[in-house]
Scaffold this active site. Structure first.
Site, PDB file in Angstrom:
ATOM      1  N   GLY A 361      22.381  68.340  17.938  1.00 50.82           N
ATOM      2  CA  GLY A 361      23.261  69.486  18.020  1.00 50.82           C
ATOM      3  C   GLY A 361      24.658  69.054  18.435  1.00 50.82           C
ATOM      4  CB  CYS A 362      27.839  70.916  18.772  1.00 49.63           C
ATOM      5  SG  CYS A 362      27.434  72.309  19.841  1.00 49.63           S
ATOM      6  CB  THR A 363      25.684  70.083  23.580  1.00 49.22           C
ATOM      7  OG1 THR A 363      24.356  70.525  23.282  1.00 49.22           O
ATOM      8  CG2 THR A 363      26.646  71.251  23.490  1.00 49.22           C
TER       9      THR A 363
END
Length: 388
Positions: A361-363
């Site tokens: 994911g983006c994190t």
């Protein structure tokens, strides 16, 4: 005695009294050495830095270890870097100097340096743990030790309860779990929150720029790169102009205060590296380290580190084949799994009959599962130690 000599003596006495009042101590000033050979900018740059520090700070004395130069500072004359390090060690061991700043010094395994930078977004000081050396040959164990070294150094700089964040690199989640284990056993770690909306103790790039924690934990190689970028991003890289250098070498039982600078470090950085070393000497970082390790062992540090290394050994020797359950549509995600453990976490769910896939994911890393199995998957992963 002539009138001029009397006047000079009186002036010297008043100067020393003023220095003592400014530093808050009427005892003897600490002495910090600086080796002057090996810089890409020449001996003159280091002498300039030493004289800058002497003029700027009156609560410690700088002495030079290097070739003879035209200066009012004390010089211990040597003709090579190797000889300079030998003289440095001799002076430290005899307590003739209480700290030293040098380049290209080899620390033993278990000792690494704790850097200190000024972050660009808010001009805030931040400690980088660590920037050179090797705390452990096991990555995650090394980063846990880096956290300890950073806390020790922050306390030696006068920060009584430093805030701590873990840079989002490989091993970060495992480090977080290990530190939480220590917290549960009675050792105090003051986690901060990321400036990003989702918060948490795992830090993002924004947190580096703003200096969110007092102590940013990372591996030494990443820390080394960050030191170089923070110190020379305004100069093109060949001249380090900002910050306090790569910092003191810290490790359990290590008894010398040796701060590291780079061959590219310029006078402004070297001046503040001398300040950094003096502060650590004044606050007795070696005694601070001894006290912190006593608290850590009382809180079960040995067991926490053993669990990390044993888990790695178990995974390396396991040859178990795990077959995935029937495929499902996976639209729910679980974050907080370390990238180094992501595939193992997926297989752990497979063993329990829960179909899952790995993703990013983006994190950071995520485990993907079906919506109706999200709660069950979290329970399995928590019980198996992949989540805290």
């Amino acid at each position: 005695m002539s009138k001029d000599n009397v006047n000079n003596l009186i002036g010297q006495v008043f100067s020393e009294i003023a220095d003592a009042m400014e530093s808050g101590s009427f005892g003897s000033r600490v002495k910090v050495g600086l080796t002057t050979l090996g810089s890409e900018h020449g001996v003159e740059e280091l002498v300039k830095a030493a004289e800058m520090a002497s003029n700027k700070y009156r609560d410690f004395e700088v002495v030079l270890i290097g070739p003879k130069v035209d200066t009012k500072l004390t010089v211990y004359e040597v003709s090579s870097e190797d000889e300079a390090h030998k003289v440095m060690e001799k002076l430290l061991d005899a307590n003739e100097i209480q700290g030293c700043v040098t380049m290209h010094y080899n620390f033993p395994i278990g000792v690494s340096t704790v850097g200190r930078v000024i972050t660009p977004a808010k001009g805030k000081e931040m400690i980088l743990a660590t920037t050179t050396g090797t705390s452990s040959t096991h990555r995650v164990e090394g980063m846990v030790k880096n956290a300890i070294y950073g806390i020790i150094t922050a306390k030696a700089c006068g920060i009584e309860n430093p805030t701590v964040g873990i840079l989002n690199v490989d091993g970060a989640r495992q480090v977080e779990r290990a530190l939480k284990d220590l917290i549960a056993k009675g050792y105090e770690v003051n986690f901060t929150e990321s400036v990003r909306a989702d918060g948490g103790a795992v830090m993002r790039g924004n947190d580096l720029l703003t200096g969110t924690p007092d102590v940013m934990i990372t591996d030494s190689l990443t820390g080394n790169i960050l030191m170089k970028m923070f110190s020379s991003y305004t100069t093109g890289g060949s001249y380090e102009a900002s910050g306090y250098g790569y910092g003191p070498g810290v490790g359990e039982g290590y008894g010398r205060l040796i701060n590291i600078i780079s061959r590219a470090s310029g006078a402004p950085v070297i001046c503040e590296a001398l300040r950094y070393s003096a502060t650590c000497a004044q606050n007795n970082i070696i005694e601070v380290s001894k006290n912190e390790f006593a608290k850590l062992y009382k809180a079960g540090l040995k067991d926490v580190l053993a669990k990390l290394t044993q888990a790695s050994e178990k995974k390396e020797t396991s040859s178990e084949e795990v077959v995935a359950p029937p495929k499902k549509v996976v639209t729910s995600s679980i974050a907080g799994i370390d990238i180094l453990e992501l595939e193992d976490a997926v297989k752990e769910l497979w063993k329990k009959g829960v179909y899952s896939e790995s993703g990013m994911g983006c994190t950071g890393p995520i485990v993907l599962i079906a919506d109706d199995e999200a709660d069950k998957a979290k329970e399995i992963l928590t019980a198996a130690g992949y989540m805290s």
